[in-house]
Design an enzyme around this catalytic site. Sequence first.
Site, short mmCIF file in Angstrom:
data_model
loop_
_atom_site.label_atom_id
_atom_site.label_comp_id
_atom_site.label_asym_id
_atom_site.label_seq_id
_atom_site.Cartn_x
_atom_site.Cartn_y
_atom_site.Cartn_z
CE LYS A 1 -1.92 2.74 3.01
NZ LYS A 1 -2.00 3.97 2.22
CB CYS B 1 12.72 8.71 8.87
SG CYS B 1 13.56 7.73 7.63
CD GLU C 1 9.74 12.37 12.35
OE1 GLU C 1 8.62 11.89 12.59
OE2 GLU C 1 10.62 11.76 11.70
CD GLU D 1 13.22 0.68 9.30
OE1 GLU D 1 13.63 1.59 10.04
OE2 GLU D 1 13.88 -0.34 9.05
P1 NAD Z 1 1.79 7.88 8.49
O1 NAD Z 1 2.08 7.06 9.68
O2 NAD Z 1 0.68 8.86 8.56
O3 NAD Z 1 1.43 6.94 7.23
C1 NAD Z 1 2.31 5.94 6.76
C2 NAD Z 1 1.51 4.93 5.96
O4 NAD Z 1 0.60 4.26 6.83
C3 NAD Z 1 0.64 5.53 4.85
O5 NAD Z 1 0.61 4.65 3.74
C4 NAD Z 1 -0.73 5.60 5.51
O6 NAD Z 1 -1.78 5.57 4.58
C5 NAD Z 1 -0.72 4.32 6.34
N1 NAD Z 1 -1.63 4.33 7.49
C6 NAD Z 1 -2.13 5.41 8.16
N2 NAD Z 1 -2.96 5.00 9.15
C7 NAD Z 1 -2.97 3.65 9.11
C8 NAD Z 1 -3.61 2.64 9.90
N3 NAD Z 1 -4.41 2.96 10.92
N4 NAD Z 1 -3.38 1.36 9.61
C9 NAD Z 1 -2.53 1.01 8.61
N5 NAD Z 1 -1.92 1.90 7.82
C10 NAD Z 1 -2.11 3.21 8.08
O7 NAD Z 1 3.17 8.54 8.08
P2 NAD Z 1 3.46 9.58 6.92
O8 NAD Z 1 2.96 10.92 7.36
O9 NAD Z 1 3.03 9.03 5.58
O10 NAD Z 1 5.07 9.57 6.90
C11 NAD Z 1 5.82 10.37 7.73
C12 NAD Z 1 6.41 9.57 8.88
O11 NAD Z 1 7.12 8.44 8.40
C13 NAD Z 1 7.43 10.34 9.69
O12 NAD Z 1 7.19 10.18 11.06
C14 NAD Z 1 8.75 9.70 9.32
O13 NAD Z 1 9.77 9.82 10.27
C15 NAD Z 1 8.37 8.31 9.07
N6 NAD Z 1 9.36 7.64 8.23
C16 NAD Z 1 10.21 6.71 8.78
C17 NAD Z 1 11.17 6.09 8.00
C18 NAD Z 1 12.12 5.08 8.56
O14 NAD Z 1 12.70 4.34 7.78
N7 NAD Z 1 12.29 4.97 9.86
C19 NAD Z 1 11.27 6.41 6.66
C20 NAD Z 1 10.40 7.35 6.13
C21 NAD Z 1 9.44 7.95 6.93
#
Ligand code: NAD
Length: 460
Positions: free
Chosen positions: A154, A263, A363, A229
């Site tokens: 997804k 991140c 963050e 992650e």
């Molecule tokens: P998010 O948590 O809002 O969403 C991430 C993904 O999860 C999206 O595809 C979203 O549609 C899905 N999602 C949202 N709610 C869900 C649920 N209840 N159940 C299952 N899936 C769900 O994050 P974002 O705003 O898209 O990304 C930013 C965040 O990602 C930041 O905190 C960043 O640090 C983190 N990030 C971490 C890494 C790493 O490798 N550690 C890499 C990139 C981004």
Amino acid sequence: MMLHTVVDPATEEAVTKVESLDAAQVDAAVARAVAAGPAWRAVAPADRARLLRRFAAVVDAHVDELADLEVRGSGHTIGNARWEAGNVRDVLDYYAAAPERLFGRQIPVAGGLDVTFREPLGVVGIIVPWNFPMPIAGWGFAPALAAGNTVVLKPAELTPLTALGLAELGLEAGLPPDVFTVLPGKGSVVGERLVTHERVRKIVFTGSTAVGTEILRRAADQVKRVTLELGGKSANIVFADADVERAAADAPSGVFDNAGQDCCARSRILVQRPVYERFLELLEPAVTGLRVGSPAKPDTGMGPLISAEQRQRVSGFVESGADAAGRPVDVAFRGHAPDGAGFWYPPTVVLPRSTADPVWREEVFGPVVAVLPFDDEADAIALANDTEYGLSGSIWTRDVGRALRVARAVESGNLSVNSNSSVRYSTPFGGFKRSGLGRELGPDALEAFTEVKNVFISDE
Ligand code: NAD
């Protein structure tokens, strides 16, 4: 049918519309991925390797096309977007070597032969955020497929285009149907269904710590495997004995790359007191000189943020933000950003008054960096570790012993010395503390996509 409009973050114009799937469509796709499993795991290791190499070659032939799609659909600079598409190719090539090297062990026992196998898990669900749509997808699907799993992925609702493109390229390369499926849609619908579906044996989630924590809680119901992650608030530690010019010149790329939506962003800079003023003097031209503008231009250093909502969030830490005592945030200096359409935000350097300030602790996920001075090595380590996160970080020093001591003491999964780069496809990547669980990339990822099976064969 529900449709999501993909918006170009640099112009706010609609790029295209993509269907948002519902739970029934997810169930149907998972059923197809389950059905495709036995034939996929039965593909001979050398043939699976050849297919992955071919997939890599097809991605390579489409790097420019994928990159253009990421520029328009996600606002990434063209230079970054080409690197990201190339990273998918490289990760596929790297894991193409894996099917023929998924070694088990032979363990000496009495009465027969004992061997271990690395078995695929079944269907793996990969949930990707919007900040690096291509690499984060590839870090999941390449090792998962190499280990004999089928994959349902997804993408983030805002940025589905390149993942959909990659799934098509997989088919073009000869992957059997339903081995790798991309399911665009909402987190609360598609993401949640992947997490609760009994036949999805593992979730690889990259995203916010809040959503990741909830996924971990829900995965417990089925003892579902997870790799997480999550967020970061990484420290860039500059000692007085470092090449301060280099550290300052490189600091913007360590935090403002991808407009800080990274991140691994080194969003806290710690500078040893004797060189603190000098470092800020050197940092200023490096920040004000950053070219912020159209991501399609090759000399652009920083593009827009992903959305109006994200810009609002980021500005909430600075323009309308306050320190822990309720005073306005102290902006040291900031770079430029275009006016008009597009989700622009200038690279911004702030000077927190205490480590309790939100801009120091939380963050931001945008182009904002906070700089604080420190006294000695112990002080630097304590400050760096004073966070719930632990994803990456940098240490600038000419003293090898100090570099080693500090690298061992900082509670973080990926550290670099005299460098701000943390990602290599051949080395493990992941977080300590609330930055995650498990490791991606390198030799470690294969273990995360297999179960160890022990078999004893009696010699009687
Ligand atoms: P998010 O948590 O809002 O969403 C991430 C993904 O999860 C999206 O595809 C979203 O549609 C899905 N999602 C949202 N709610 C869900 C649920 N209840 N159940 C299952 N899936 C769900 O994050 P974002 O705003 O898209 O990304 C930013 C965040 O990602 C930041 O905190 C960043 O640090 C983190 N990030 C971490 C890494 C790493 O490798 N550690 C890499 C990139 C981004």
